[in-house]
Write a protein that holds these residues in place. Structure first.
Motif, PDB file in Angstrom:
ATOM      1  N   VAL A  13       0.837  -1.208   0.000  1.00 53.56           N
ATOM      2  CA  VAL A  13       0.000   0.000   0.000  1.00 53.56           C
ATOM      3  C   VAL A  13       0.868   1.252   0.000  1.00 53.56           C
ATOM      4  CG1 VAL A  13      -1.646   1.343   1.357  1.00 53.56           C
ATOM      5  CG2 VAL A  13      -1.948  -1.123   1.106  1.00 53.56           C
ATOM      6  N   THR A  14       0.540   2.142  -0.938  1.00 54.56           N
ATOM      7  CA  THR A  14       1.227   3.437  -1.015  1.00 54.56           C
ATOM      8  C   THR A  14       0.168   4.527  -1.042  1.00 54.56           C
ATOM      9  OG1 THR A  14       3.119   2.529  -2.194  1.00 54.56           O
ATOM     10  CG2 THR A  14       2.720   4.888  -2.471  1.00 54.56           C
ATOM     11  N   LYS A  15       0.416   5.596  -0.314  1.00 55.60           N
ATOM     12  CA  LYS A  15      -0.496   6.747  -0.353  1.00 55.60           C
ATOM     13  C   LYS A  15       0.321   8.007  -0.568  1.00 55.60           C
ATOM     14  CE  LYS A  15      -4.169   9.303   0.060  1.00 55.60           C
ATOM     15  NZ  LYS A  15      -5.266   9.272  -0.908  1.00 55.60           N
ATOM     16  N   GLN A  16      -0.025   8.711  -1.635  1.00 57.01           N
ATOM     17  CA  GLN A  16       0.674   9.965  -1.931  1.00 57.01           C
ATOM     18  C   GLN A  16      -0.303  11.123  -1.877  1.00 57.01           C
ATOM     19  OE1 GLN A  16       2.601   8.649  -5.667  1.00 57.01           O
ATOM     20  NE2 GLN A  16       4.466   9.490  -4.745  1.00 57.01           N
ATOM     21  N   TYR A  17       0.153  12.209  -1.267  1.00 50.65           N
ATOM     22  CA  TYR A  17      -0.592  13.471  -1.311  1.00 50.65           C
ATOM     23  C   TYR A  17       0.266  14.413  -2.147  1.00 50.65           C
ATOM     24  CZ  TYR A  17      -3.359  11.707   2.625  1.00 50.65           C
ATOM     25  OH  TYR A  17      -4.181  10.963   3.423  1.00 50.65           O
ATOM     26  N   GLY A  18      -0.076  14.549  -3.404  1.00 47.67           N
ATOM     27  CA  GLY A  18       0.769  15.350  -4.295  1.00 47.67           C
ATOM     28  C   GLY A  18       2.139  14.707  -4.394  1.00 47.67           C
ATOM     29  N   VAL A  23       2.596   7.058   2.925  1.00 45.29           N
ATOM     30  CA  VAL A  23       2.789   5.631   3.193  1.00 45.29           C
ATOM     31  C   VAL A  23       3.407   5.005   1.947  1.00 45.29           C
ATOM     32  CG1 VAL A  23       1.628   3.434   3.655  1.00 45.29           C
ATOM     33  CG2 VAL A  23       0.831   5.506   4.796  1.00 45.29           C
ATOM     34  N   LYS A  24       4.449   4.170   2.145  1.00 43.09           N
ATOM     35  CA  LYS A  24       5.155   3.650   0.980  1.00 43.09           C
ATOM     36  C   LYS A  24       5.288   2.124   1.059  1.00 43.09           C
ATOM     37  CE  LYS A  24       9.394   4.452  -1.622  1.00 43.09           C
ATOM     38  NZ  LYS A  24      10.720   5.060  -1.566  1.00 43.09           N
ATOM     39  N   ASP A  25       4.663   1.459   0.122  1.00 43.56           N
ATOM     40  CA  ASP A  25       4.807   0.008  -0.057  1.00 43.56           C
ATOM     41  C   ASP A  25       4.646  -0.762   1.260  1.00 43.56           C
ATOM     42  OD1 ASP A  25       5.160  -2.143  -1.781  1.00 43.56           O
ATOM     43  OD2 ASP A  25       7.288  -2.305  -1.271  1.00 43.56           O
ATOM     44  N   GLY A  43       3.921  11.408  12.567  1.00 46.16           N
ATOM     45  CA  GLY A  43       4.194  11.635  11.144  1.00 46.16           C
ATOM     46  C   GLY A  43       4.717  10.401  10.439  1.00 46.16           C
ATOM     47  N   ALA A  44       4.657   9.241  11.115  1.00 43.46           N
ATOM     48  CA  ALA A  44       5.188   8.016  10.494  1.00 43.46           C
ATOM     49  C   ALA A  44       4.240   7.463   9.433  1.00 43.46           C
ATOM     50  CB  ALA A  44       5.425   6.960  11.564  1.00 43.46           C
ATOM     51  N   GLY A  45       2.968   7.894   9.489  1.00 45.26           N
ATOM     52  CA  GLY A  45       1.991   7.381   8.521  1.00 45.26           C
ATOM     53  C   GLY A  45       0.960   6.464   9.159  1.00 45.26           C
ATOM     54  N   LYS A  46       0.938   6.424  10.506  1.00 42.26           N
ATOM     55  CA  LYS A  46      -0.006   5.533  11.198  1.00 42.26           C
ATOM     56  C   LYS A  46      -1.454   5.941  10.912  1.00 42.26           C
ATOM     57  CE  LYS A  46       1.275   6.154  15.495  1.00 42.26           C
ATOM     58  NZ  LYS A  46       2.296   7.210  15.371  1.00 42.26           N
ATOM     59  N   THR A  47      -1.730   7.234  11.129  1.00 42.68           N
ATOM     60  CA  THR A  47      -3.116   7.689  10.970  1.00 42.68           C
ATOM     61  C   THR A  47      -3.568   7.547   9.524  1.00 42.68           C
ATOM     62  OG1 THR A  47      -2.923   9.154  12.855  1.00 42.68           O
ATOM     63  CG2 THR A  47      -4.647   9.670  11.269  1.00 42.68           C
ATOM     64  N   THR A  48      -2.663   7.854   8.579  1.00 42.57           N
ATOM     65  CA  THR A  48      -3.029   7.694   7.158  1.00 42.57           C
ATOM     66  C   THR A  48      -3.362   6.232   6.876  1.00 42.57           C
ATOM     67  OG1 THR A  48      -1.564   9.512   6.591  1.00 42.57           O
ATOM     68  CG2 THR A  48      -2.222   8.076   4.790  1.00 42.57           C
ATOM     69  N   HIS A  58      -8.435   6.816   0.110  1.00 38.17           N
ATOM     70  CA  HIS A  58      -8.091   5.653  -0.707  1.00 38.17           C
ATOM     71  C   HIS A  58      -6.593   5.594  -0.984  1.00 38.17           C
ATOM     72  CE1 HIS A  58     -12.479   5.655  -2.324  1.00 38.17           C
ATOM     73  NE2 HIS A  58     -12.382   5.150  -1.112  1.00 38.17           N
ATOM     74  N   PRO A  59      -6.029   4.387  -1.012  1.00 41.85           N
ATOM     75  CA  PRO A  59      -4.593   4.284  -1.314  1.00 41.85           C
ATOM     76  C   PRO A  59      -4.309   4.661  -2.771  1.00 41.85           C
ATOM     77  CG  PRO A  59      -5.577   2.103  -1.138  1.00 41.85           C
ATOM     78  CD  PRO A  59      -6.642   3.073  -0.759  1.00 41.85           C
ATOM     79  N   THR A  60      -3.125   5.183  -3.008  1.00 39.32           N
ATOM     80  CA  THR A  60      -2.735   5.507  -4.378  1.00 39.32           C
ATOM     81  C   THR A  60      -2.479   4.204  -5.143  1.00 39.32           C
ATOM     82  OG1 THR A  60      -1.701   7.483  -3.465  1.00 39.32           O
ATOM     83  CG2 THR A  60      -1.138   6.915  -5.737  1.00 39.32           C
TER      84      THR A  60
END
Lengths: 307, 383
Positions: A13-18, A23-25, A43-48, A58-60
């Motif tokens: 799972v990866t999530k990009q905001y711009g 979250v990366k892989d 800021g580690a990406g837990k909440t995302t 939604h995940p990218t």
């Protein structure tokens, strides 16, 4: 355990905001009845990640499944038996605690009579405040209301983001016992918290993330393993030797390695073999496994603090 | 859970939230608007009666003065003064016959017919309209009527066919501008989607609830105006006629400017139909604004911003004249949609293009645009 026991599953799972990658892989699984501590710094990406799990964003790329149902493809189906507390609990401040619960009951299509609803609120210590507007609630009261709300439909999976924020020690203890009982009853819990001592007492498995990436995980069997710290005068040579012996190991501190062994007798055998191999060992001791230590170690490794 | 049941639950929840959050404000607004509107109507009526009474008194005093002067003049001066006195007495007689509270229909028909003879055909539209209205009254047994149209029936029509609909647009703004933005600001949007993970249904339920509350407020206000004005001024005649769908022409006035005037007006509807149509059409026009406000609330994600943009949108008709014929596209111009039907907006904006058909097309077009855009936007509305 077979695949039917996988309750939550993230695959690449990866999530990009711009241009920012939150979250990366990220890939991990949580199995039935586990209490999984989901840990990482701010800021580690837990909440995302939790938001993606709950279909709030939604995940990218990548897939997220809850009990085999894809969260993006069928959000209502995937979330059917999920209860959640997300971040600081937010309620309609101008509604009473009881009205806030009734709003959710309607959306879930659940019928609960006034007496049963009052009992749910009593169970979290909010019976007397049921008809007070939430704007008059303290942070702890709001967290307790959030717990009542998450438990409203007896979920199979609980996703909890910082659920103990604002709880006093007694409420924390009650909350902890409640989660343990739920886990025993088969409820799967994904628990994100900064209070490591609480997570340590509760969780059976751990997932560590930093900078949106998985930096480590601890399975349910890891607690039964023997973990030994070995430090050699020549760290690189010790590492090469451990690799040649097919040992389960990883660097933890400067020049030191953590080695996982299945049996206590394996420790003496490991030392003997190392000495026979001509390695100059300067420290051998049981490896401290408290969660705070592991957490800090994982984060330090991710920062490149260890070689 | 089926879509229908989820929508029903969302709708119920929205009504509960609006009532809990805005209930007191709506009750206060209702009292202020109904009592304020009825009070203004009452004051206007009182003012008109006083104006009429003072005109009668001043004519009577003029007669006494002229009678007094008559004994002091001779010859041609006396004859001229006698003619003047006769004219003043005739004015008084006309004032008393055609009193403020009861205009005599047959006298008015005679007078209008006389005036028609001296008017060029191009300018006869208004007089012909008045004549048509008077013939309708005669046909419906009305020998006299209230020229200023006071009373419960008339007030309802006046409110919803005039720019007082602006007040209801502002109430609609207060109800709908924070429907989605406040969820995002309060942090409840996540929880809402967690339990109702169908963004489009959430949007539609919010739209439906805002429309229902706004429309209920308008209907309640109409009843409030009707009852309050009825108690203080009487209810009036429900059959008093109104002209609609008039044919208009733009002609060159003697002053050199172009004016839009009616040239034919034989579509007449009774007061009660006018009231219901005014209310229904205003509800449709305000519905268009509610659709826009909720879209704004979703796009801006800020209650303050959507309130400001929404208020500018509502008040845009004030500046609409500045953009010429493009003003037709502004839904705020069509807030009193009844004005499109009576063609009063066409005369006000000096264009024959404004009619009920164009008004409906603009309003329905905005509703369609706002809803389709919002449905598309709602689909990807994340935290």
């Amino acid at each position: 355990m077979d695949n039917a026991d996988i309750m939550l599953e993230l695959n690449h799972v990866t999530k990009q905001y711009g241009r920012v990658t939150a979250v990366k892989d990220l890939s991990f699984q949580v199995r039935r009845g586990e209490i999984c501590g989901f840990l990482g710094p701010n800021g580690a990406g837990k909440t995302t990640t939790l938001r993606m799990l709950l279909g709030l964003t939604h995940p990218t790329s990548g897939t997220i499944k809850i009990q085999g149902t894809d969260v993006v493809g069928d959000t209502p189906g995937a979330l059917q038996s999920v209860g959640a507390i997300i971040e600081e609990s937010h309620f309609y401040r101008y509604l009473t605690g009881e009205q806030n619960l009734r709003q959710v009951l309607r959306l879930r299509g659940l019928e609960i009579n006034a007496q049963a609803l009052r009992e749910r609120l009593d169970a979290v210590g909010l019976g007397d405040a049921a008809r007070r507007r939430v704007k008059g609630y303290s942070l702890g009261m709001r967290q307790r209301l959030a717990l009542a709300l998450a438990m409203l439909q007896e979920p199979a999976i609980l996703i909890l983001d910082e659920p103990m924020n604002g709880l006093d020690p007694a409420a924390m203890r009650d909350f902890r016992l409640h989660l343990v009982n739920l886990s025993k009853a088969g409820v799967t819990i994904l628990l994100s918290s900064h209070i490591l001592t609480e997570v340590e007492q509760l969780a059976t498995t751990f997932v560590f993330i930093n900078h949106g990436q998985l930096v480590g995980s601890e399975g349910p069997d890891s607690s039964q393993q023997i973990q030994t710290l070995m430090r050699g005068r020549d760290a690189a040579r010790l590492g090469d030797w451990l690799a040649s012996q097919h040992q389960d190991f990883e660097p933890v501190e400067d020049g030191a390695y953590r080695v996982r062994l299945e049996d206590p007798d394996d420790v003496s055998e490991l030392i003997r073999d190392a000495v026979n191999a001509g390695l100059d060992l300067v420290e051998i001791r049981p490896y401290a496994t408290n969660l705070e230590h592991q957490y800090l170690e994982r984060m330090a490794l991710d920062q490149g603090g260890l070689s | 859970m089926t879509s229908r049941r989820l929508f029903s639950a969302l709708f119920h929840n929205e009504l509960e939230k609006i009532w809990a959050h805005r209930g007191k404000v709506l009750i206060i607004a209702f009292i202020l608007i109904v009592l304020g509107g009825s009070f203004i109507a009452y004051r206007s009526y009182e003012g008109s009666v006083q104006g009429y009474q003072s005109e009668v008194a001043s004519t009577k005093s003029q007669i006494i003065q002229e009678q007094h002067q008559l004994s002091h003049v001779h010859g041609s001066q006396k004859r001229a003064l006698q003619e003047q006195l006769s004219a003043t007495r005739s004015t008084l007689q006309q004032l008393q016959q055609n009193s403020f509270v009861t205009t005599n229909v047959s006298i008015q028909i005679t007078s209008l017919k006389k005036s028609l003879k001296g008017t060029p055909p191009a300018f006869q539209g208004n007089t012909r309209e008045q004549l048509a209205l008077d013939y309708y009254r005669v046909q419906h047994g009305m020998t006299q009527y209230h020229p200023s149209g006071h009373g419960g029936y008339r007030l309802v029509g006046q409110v919803f066919a005039g720019f007082t609909t602006l007040l209801f647009a502002l109430v609609a703004l207060g109800i709908s501008a924070d429907r989605i933005s406040s969820e995002i600001e309060l942090g409840t949007w996540g929880g809402l989607l967690l339990h109702a993970p169908r963004r489009r249904l959430v949007y539609l339920a919010k739209l439906a609830a805002s429309l229902v509350v706004t429309w209920a407020f308008m209907v309640a206000s109409a009843l409030g105006f009707f009852v309050t004005a009825g108690i203080f001024l009487g209810f009036g005649n429900p059959n008093n006629p109104h002209a609609v769908s008039m044919k208009l022409a733009t002609i060159n006035h003697a002053s050199g400017t172009q004016v839009t005037i009616p040239i034919q007006s034989f579509h007449l509807i009774p007061q009660w139909t006018y009231d219901l149509a005014s209310l229904g059409l205003a509800m449709l026009a305000i519905g268009a604004l509610v659709s826009v406000f909720i879209g704004l609330s979703m796009v801006t994600r800020s209650t303050v911003f959507s309130l400001i943009v929404g208020a500018v949108f509502v008040l845009s008709d004030v500046f609409a004249h500045a953009v010429g014929s493009l003003a037709i596209m502004d839904p705020a111009v069509h807030l009193p949609l009844m004005g499109d039907w009576t063609r009063s907006l066409a005369m006000q904006y000096n264009t024959t293009t404004l009619s009920l058909r164009t008004g409906l097309a603009v309003v329905v077009g905005w509703i369609g645009f706002a809803i389709l855009f919002s449905l598309g936007f709602a689909k990807k509305l994340d935290l």
